[in-house]
Structures are given as C-alpha cells and as structure tokens.
Motif scaffolding. Structure first.
Motif, PDB file in Angstrom:
ATOM      1  N   VAL A  32       0.692  -1.209   0.032  1.00 33.91           N
ATOM      2  CA  VAL A  32      -0.108  -0.003   0.026  1.00 33.91           C
ATOM      3  C   VAL A  32       0.722   1.143  -0.023  1.00 33.91           C
ATOM      4  CG1 VAL A  32      -1.615   1.254   1.305  1.00 33.91           C
ATOM      5  CG2 VAL A  32      -1.766  -1.055   1.074  1.00 33.91           C
ATOM      6  N   TRP A  74      -2.013   1.657   6.008  1.00 32.55           N
ATOM      7  CA  TRP A  74      -3.335   1.050   5.921  1.00 32.55           C
ATOM      8  C   TRP A  74      -4.508   2.015   6.452  1.00 32.55           C
ATOM      9  CZ3 TRP A  74      -1.032  -3.836   8.553  1.00 32.55           C
ATOM     10  CH2 TRP A  74       0.022  -4.698   7.699  1.00 32.55           C
ATOM     11  N   GLY A 132      -5.860   2.590   3.532  1.00 36.24           N
ATOM     12  CA  GLY A 132      -7.013   1.280   3.184  1.00 36.24           C
ATOM     13  C   GLY A 132      -5.801   0.080   2.840  1.00 36.24           C
ATOM     14  N   PHE A 133      -6.565  -1.220   2.696  1.00 31.74           N
ATOM     15  CA  PHE A 133      -6.018  -2.053   2.586  1.00 31.74           C
ATOM     16  C   PHE A 133      -5.903  -2.632   0.934  1.00 31.74           C
ATOM     17  CE2 PHE A 133      -7.507  -2.458   6.805  1.00 31.74           C
ATOM     18  CZ  PHE A 133      -6.378  -3.012   7.734  1.00 31.74           C
ATOM     19  N   ARG A 134      -6.597  -1.924   0.109  1.00 31.42           N
ATOM     20  CA  ARG A 134      -6.705  -2.239  -1.088  1.00 31.42           C
ATOM     21  C   ARG A 134      -5.570  -1.599  -2.111  1.00 31.42           C
ATOM     22  NH1 ARG A 134      -9.171   0.090  -5.551  1.00 31.42           N
ATOM     23  NH2 ARG A 134      -9.688  -1.313  -7.116  1.00 31.42           N
ATOM     24  N   PRO A 147      -4.271  -0.700  -5.644  1.00 34.09           N
ATOM     25  CA  PRO A 147      -4.935  -0.596  -6.933  1.00 34.09           C
ATOM     26  C   PRO A 147      -4.516  -1.374  -8.148  1.00 34.09           C
ATOM     27  CG  PRO A 147      -3.723   1.214  -6.492  1.00 34.09           C
ATOM     28  CD  PRO A 147      -3.668   0.546  -5.218  1.00 34.09           C
TER      29      PRO A 147
END
Length: 384
Positions: free
Chosen positions: A80, A303, A307-309, A311
């Motif tokens: 991330v 995180w 966030g955790f996602r 791209p």
C-alpha cells in the motif's frame, strides 16, 4: 507548516542531532567523573569495556530490526505504501525480491551495507547509525588522549573540536559529539555549579534567552525559507556565519540544540523536571521508536490512511503497464488515526525494550566476557 517554534514539534530532523549530542555526552560522562577523582586507571578500564560493547549493542538490534522489516516486506505489508502518492513512503518501502535466494542475499547485503556505507534498503533511517558508531569511537579516543589534561583546558579542546567540525560542514554529528563532551565537562565542573548557585536570577534570564533562541533557530524550514519573513531573516544570518555550501536545515537544528542545551544548563529546575519518571520513560523508548517508526508508518499508518486495497495496474495507449496510485484522502483522516498510531508505535517500542533489547544486552555481555582479558592479565593500563 512555516511557523516558528511549532515546526520543531512536527519535523523529525532535530532527532538525529539529539542522538549525536547524547552520544557524546553519555560516552564522556563516566570517564570525566573518574578523571576528576584522579581515577584514570579505572576510567581506562571503563572506556575499554564501553568501546567494546558499543559495536554489538548497535549492530545486533539494528540487524534484528532489519530482519523484521525484511519479513514484513516479503509478506507484502508495504505494498500500500509503495503505491500511495506519498513520495517518502513509496521511496523507502523495500521491494520484494524475485526468489528466496535473492531475498536472503539482499537481506545480508543490507545488514552489512548499513555499517560499511550507511545504506539500508529495508530501513533508510538506519543511515545515521554508522556516523553515530564512528562518533562514539572518536569521543573515546579523545577522552583517552585528554585523560591527564586539566579539566578547563579539556573543555577548551572540546570547543576547538566543535569548531573543527563546524568548519568541516559536519553539523549533524561531529559538532554535536564534542558539544556533548564539552557540556558534560562543564556540568561536572565545580566552579560552573557554584556560579549557577550564586547567580540564580541571572541564570534564569539566560535560560529563557537561550531556550527561546534555540527553539527559534531549530525551527528553520526544510526548504523555501524565503516564504516567511522570520525564516528568510534567519537564512540571511546563517549564510554569513556558516562555511561554504552548508546544509542550512542541519546547521539550524544543530545550533538550535546547542542553544537549548545551554538554556537547560542555566536552569537546574527545568533539568529536574526533564529527569522525572515520565520523561525518562520516553527517553528509554527513544531508540526503539527510532528503529520501529519507519516500518510501522509504511505499513499500519498507511493502511489506516489509504486502506488495505492495492489498486490494479493500468495499461496505457502505448501498451505500457503503469502501477495504480492511491491518492491521499485528506488531512482529516490522518489526524483521526494519528492518536491511535502513536500509542501503537510506543507499545511496539515497549515490547522491544522489554524483550528484544535485554536479549541483545545479554548477547553483548557474553561476547565481551569472552574476548576481554581477565583483570590480572592486563598489567599497567596507560602511563602518564
């Protein structure tokens, strides 16, 4: 943030300077006290043990920290950060290697390069450790060389060394090591202590002046001093007193710290406040916080903010693959999560000082006990 005084609280630049000052002060403290008691032989034994311990006490915990960050990198905990729009996070987040062999090789190379070249791909903050180690050895050599010198002249020599590193453009390390030695000698000098006792009012005035000037100078911005009148004026003054091609921010932090420590010297009451259990606890955690804040920032804080996602990659019109970028969601989100991340950082530091550091200390003592001569094998230490 271009405001004076408040900048000192949010910029980490002065932290390296403080470590350098404390290194000089602590390395000189016990020998100087023993010298003033005419116990040079005991001081030499103390210096020999301290110098020997110094290497493993720095190398072992830093190698362990690098190993932990290596594990985190291979688990993908920095992905991330790597794809965020935070330049520092992306630049300092280590890459995963192609296979296990290359990964282990890369780990070993970086543990070695930390002490050979001052570079560590897994934790860029460890660049400071090599000059800190070298500086501690310089202080030990200096303390031995001045063991039979009158204390007043040793203080003068410390200031000469300070001036030498000033001219040599070593504001973050060399200047601070020998300023620490000088201040250590000064605070153990009976005449200086008596002066503070007899002139309490003047001492308080000097303390306020030096503390104010110190925090003002240390507030010098990392870039664009011309954006504010106070920093532009400070830049003009520094330009006239510093050597050619100086690192203005580092010099400002160094000079600021020296003024602050002078202010503390003239204020025994403030020194007593800073010596209470709370501040001592923060001081005890400082090295662990320094080692752990980088990987925790690039993992947990990223995180929390991004966030955790991760791209997906994007293919442009030319057929080139471009990594997707996570955009910063705003300062409000960061401010919301910082009160949670900071205690987490110190919690991890407490675990480090409670478990990892004692293990490193025991391992160091085993090494020292194995290689040190027995007391009756040493004979005469150093002649006068």
């Amino acid at each position: 943030m271009q405001l004076p005084f408040l900048r000192v609280l949010v910029q980490g630049r002065i932290g390296v300077t403080i470590f350098s000052f404390v290194t000089g002060y602590v390395c000189a403290l016990k020998p100087i006290k023993l010298y003033r008691q005419n116990n040079q032989d005991i001081a030499f034994t103390s210096i020999a043990k301290s110098a020997l311990r110094r290497v493993p006490r720095l190398v072992i915990p830093c190698a362990f920290a690098t190993f932990l960050i290596w594990v985190m990198a291979n688990l993908g905990m920095f992905l991330v950060a790597k794809q965020s729009d935070c330049w520092w996070c992306g630049k300092t987040a280590p890459d995963r290697q192609a296979n296990a062999f290359l990964s282990v090789k890369h780990l070993v190379q970086n543990i070695i390069s930390t002490w050979a070249y001052g570079r560590n791909a897994y934790d860029g903050n460890q660049w400071t450790l090599l000059p800190l180690l070298k500086g501690s050895m310089e202080v030990y050599v200096y303390i031995i060389a001045t063991s039979y010198i009158v204390p007043q002249f040793r203080m003068v020599l410390s200031l000469i060394m300070f001036a030498y590193f000033w001219v040599g453009n070593d504001s973050a390390f060399g200047m601070q090591f020998f300023w620490g030695v000088f201040l250590c000698d000064l605070q153990n000098h009976p005449a200086a202590t008596e002066w503070l006792t007899r002139r309490t009012r003047l001492s308080k005035v000097l303390a306020v002046i030096f503390l104010f000037l110190g925090f003002y100078v240390a507030s010098y911005p990392e870039g664009h001093p011309e954006w504010a009148t106070w920093s532009n004026y400070q830049h003009m003054v520094l330009k006239n007193i510093l050597p050619n091609d100086p690192d203005f921010p580092r010099y400002a932090s160094g000079i600021g710290l020296e003024l602050i420590t002078l202010g503390l010297h003239f204020s025994p009451g403030l020194r007593d406040i800073l010596s209470n259990k709370v501040f001592l606890w923060f001081g005890k955690q400082s090295f662990a916080v320094y080692l752990l804040h980088g990987p925790l920032l690039r993992s947990v804080l990223c995180w929390m903010v991004y966030g955790f996602r991760v791209p997906p990659s994007i293919t442009n019109d030319k057929g080139e693959t471009i990594q997707g970028t996570l955009m910063f969601p705003g300062a409000v989100r960061l401010m919301v999560f910082l009160p949670f991340w900071l205690p987490l950082n110190y919690g991890a530091a407490m675990l480090w000082t409670g478990y990892v550091d004692p293990y490193c200390a025991k391992l160091t003592e085993k090494i020292v006990g194995k290689v040190m001569l027995a007391r009756d094998e040493k004979g005469v230490l150093l002649p006068q």
